[in-house]
Design a protein around this motif. Structure first.
Motif, mmCIF file in Angstrom:
data_model
loop_
_atom_site.group_PDB
_atom_site.id
_atom_site.type_symbol
_atom_site.label_atom_id
_atom_site.label_comp_id
_atom_site.label_asym_id
_atom_site.label_seq_id
_atom_site.Cartn_x
_atom_site.Cartn_y
_atom_site.Cartn_z
ATOM 1 N N VAL A 1 -15.397 -45.991 -9.920
ATOM 2 C CA VAL A 1 -16.439 -45.029 -10.284
ATOM 3 C C VAL A 1 -16.947 -44.293 -9.048
ATOM 4 C CG1 VAL A 1 -18.779 -44.793 -11.184
ATOM 5 C CG2 VAL A 1 -17.141 -46.266 -12.367
ATOM 6 N N GLY A 2 -17.166 -45.044 -7.956
ATOM 7 C CA GLY A 2 -17.629 -44.408 -6.727
ATOM 8 C C GLY A 2 -16.605 -43.437 -6.155
ATOM 9 N N THR B 1 -13.316 -60.426 -15.450
ATOM 10 C CA THR B 1 -14.684 -60.010 -15.127
ATOM 11 C C THR B 1 -14.786 -59.537 -13.668
ATOM 12 O OG1 THR B 1 -15.595 -61.579 -16.739
ATOM 13 C CG2 THR B 1 -17.081 -60.755 -15.026
ATOM 14 N N THR B 2 -14.159 -60.300 -12.773
ATOM 15 C CA THR B 2 -14.164 -59.922 -11.355
ATOM 16 C C THR B 2 -13.482 -58.578 -11.147
ATOM 17 O OG1 THR B 2 -14.111 -62.251 -10.707
ATOM 18 C CG2 THR B 2 -13.468 -60.623 -9.041
ATOM 19 N N PHE B 3 -12.346 -58.384 -11.827
ATOM 20 C CA PHE B 3 -11.613 -57.126 -11.710
ATOM 21 C C PHE B 3 -12.469 -55.953 -12.182
ATOM 22 C CE2 PHE B 3 -9.027 -53.888 -13.840
ATOM 23 C CZ PHE B 3 -8.235 -53.466 -12.786
ATOM 24 N N LEU B 4 -13.142 -56.100 -13.313
ATOM 25 C CA LEU B 4 -13.952 -55.012 -13.854
ATOM 26 C C LEU B 4 -15.129 -54.686 -12.944
ATOM 27 C CD1 LEU B 4 -13.983 -55.937 -17.659
ATOM 28 C CD2 LEU B 4 -12.722 -54.088 -16.549
ATOM 29 N N ILE B 5 -15.765 -55.722 -12.394
ATOM 30 C CA ILE B 5 -16.928 -55.487 -11.542
ATOM 31 C C ILE B 5 -16.509 -54.860 -10.215
ATOM 32 C CG2 ILE B 5 -18.770 -56.598 -10.224
ATOM 33 C CD1 ILE B 5 -18.991 -58.657 -12.467
ATOM 34 N N VAL B 6 -15.545 -55.481 -9.540
ATOM 35 C CA VAL B 6 -15.145 -55.020 -8.210
ATOM 36 C C VAL B 6 -14.418 -53.684 -8.287
ATOM 37 C CG1 VAL B 6 -13.761 -55.531 -6.170
ATOM 38 C CG2 VAL B 6 -15.061 -57.361 -7.301
ATOM 39 N N LEU C 1 -18.786 -46.663 0.133
ATOM 40 C CA LEU C 1 -17.684 -47.260 -0.628
ATOM 41 C C LEU C 1 -16.990 -48.353 0.181
ATOM 42 C CD1 LEU C 1 -15.997 -44.216 -2.416
ATOM 43 C CD2 LEU C 1 -17.068 -46.189 -3.499
ATOM 44 N N LEU C 2 -16.747 -48.074 1.467
ATOM 45 C CA LEU C 2 -16.123 -49.082 2.319
ATOM 46 C C LEU C 2 -17.037 -50.298 2.470
ATOM 47 C CD1 LEU C 2 -14.633 -46.777 5.112
ATOM 48 C CD2 LEU C 2 -13.358 -48.073 3.396
#
Length: 267
Positions: free
Chosen positions: A102-103, A91-96, A40-41
């Motif tokens: 989720v992780g 879009t960037t917010f949702l992806i990043v 995750l990190l």
């Protein structure tokens, strides 16, 4: 309750690299589940690096493209450009953030908050920890399997666990808020007066690592350090058996302050 066993005096640990040079790398991972946190990190750092490159590149392009402009823009741009920027930001917010969310939720569900794992494993080692200014007092149930009885093993700044086995920790504080931290196991949990908090971990292999306090707890906060030793199952059983024998010999029923154990809390 028993008195601290031999060899449980406060210890000093060294978390620097073997060469003596400090590094920017994460502490060595000694946990079975540590790679999930490290992953995750890693993803977070890659996203941050990618966004930094994009932002810097975009700025350089804008500087070059409008280098001859004689006045600043009078507004935030056209509706089309505003919509483009907002769409790109979303879009960037949702992806990043979506990937990291989720992780993180998966790790919480499968590991950190999943106390059924140590609760259902018959090999699980249970430890009660009492945090003080400025030390960690640990209690192990003896052969009777119950806490706060004459054969309990009590140590100071010295945790010993078997490798490859779940270790279930419940802890409180006698004075102020402390932060129980095992950096090499990616574990952190607060020790709070009047409240029993809990966590669990599993050592991947044998070795010795640091126990630290990550919550500023007073003038000697820097001294609140100990060792966690992961032993083979045989070595751990031999140590606990001998320590329990010593505890029975040293037991003092009149030492009221030493009887701080509690009934184990189940999830």
């Amino acid at each position: 309750m028993s008195t601290p066993v031999e060899g449980s005096a406060p210890v000093s640990t060294d978390t620097e690299a073997p060469s003596g040079l400090k590094t920017l790398a994460l502490p060595e991972n000694a946990s079975t589940h540590g790679p999930r946190i490290d992953a995750l990190l890693g993803w977070s750092h890659r996203f941050e690096a990618g966004l930094a490159v994009i932002a810097l590149g975009w700025m350089l392009i804008a500087v070059w493209r409008f280098r001859g402009a004689r006045r600043a823009a009078s507004d935030g741009g056209t509706k089309r450009s505003i919509a483009f920027v907002l769409g790109l930001a979303l879009t960037t917010f949702l992806i990043v953030d979506g990937t990291l969310l989720v992780g993180s939720e998966g790790y919480l569900r499968d590991v950190l908050w999943n106390l059924q794992v140590p609760a259902e494993d018959p090999r699980t080692v249970r430890i009660e920890i009492n945090a003080h200014q400025w030390s960690w007092e640990a209690r192990y149930a003896g052969e009777d399997g119950r806490f706060n009885t004459p054969d309990d093993v009590v140590t100071w700044n010295d945790l010993r666990v078997p490798a490859g086995v779940p270790v279930w920790v419940q802890l409180v504080s006698t004075d102020v808020v402390h932060g129980f931290s095992l950096p090499h196991f990616r574990v952190k949990v607060d020790a709070i007066p009047g409240r029993v908090n809990q966590t669990w971990f599993q050592a991947e292999r044998e070795g010795t690592w640091e126990v630290a306090c990550y919550q500023h707890c007073g003038t000697s906060h820097y001294r609140m350090r100990g060792e966690l030793r992961a032993l083979s199952s045989e070595a751990y059983a031999a140590w606990l058996r001998e320590a329990g024998r010593q505890a029975l010999q040293a037991y003092d029923a009149d030492d009221v302050a030493a009887h701080w154990g509690w009934d184990w809390r189940t999830p």
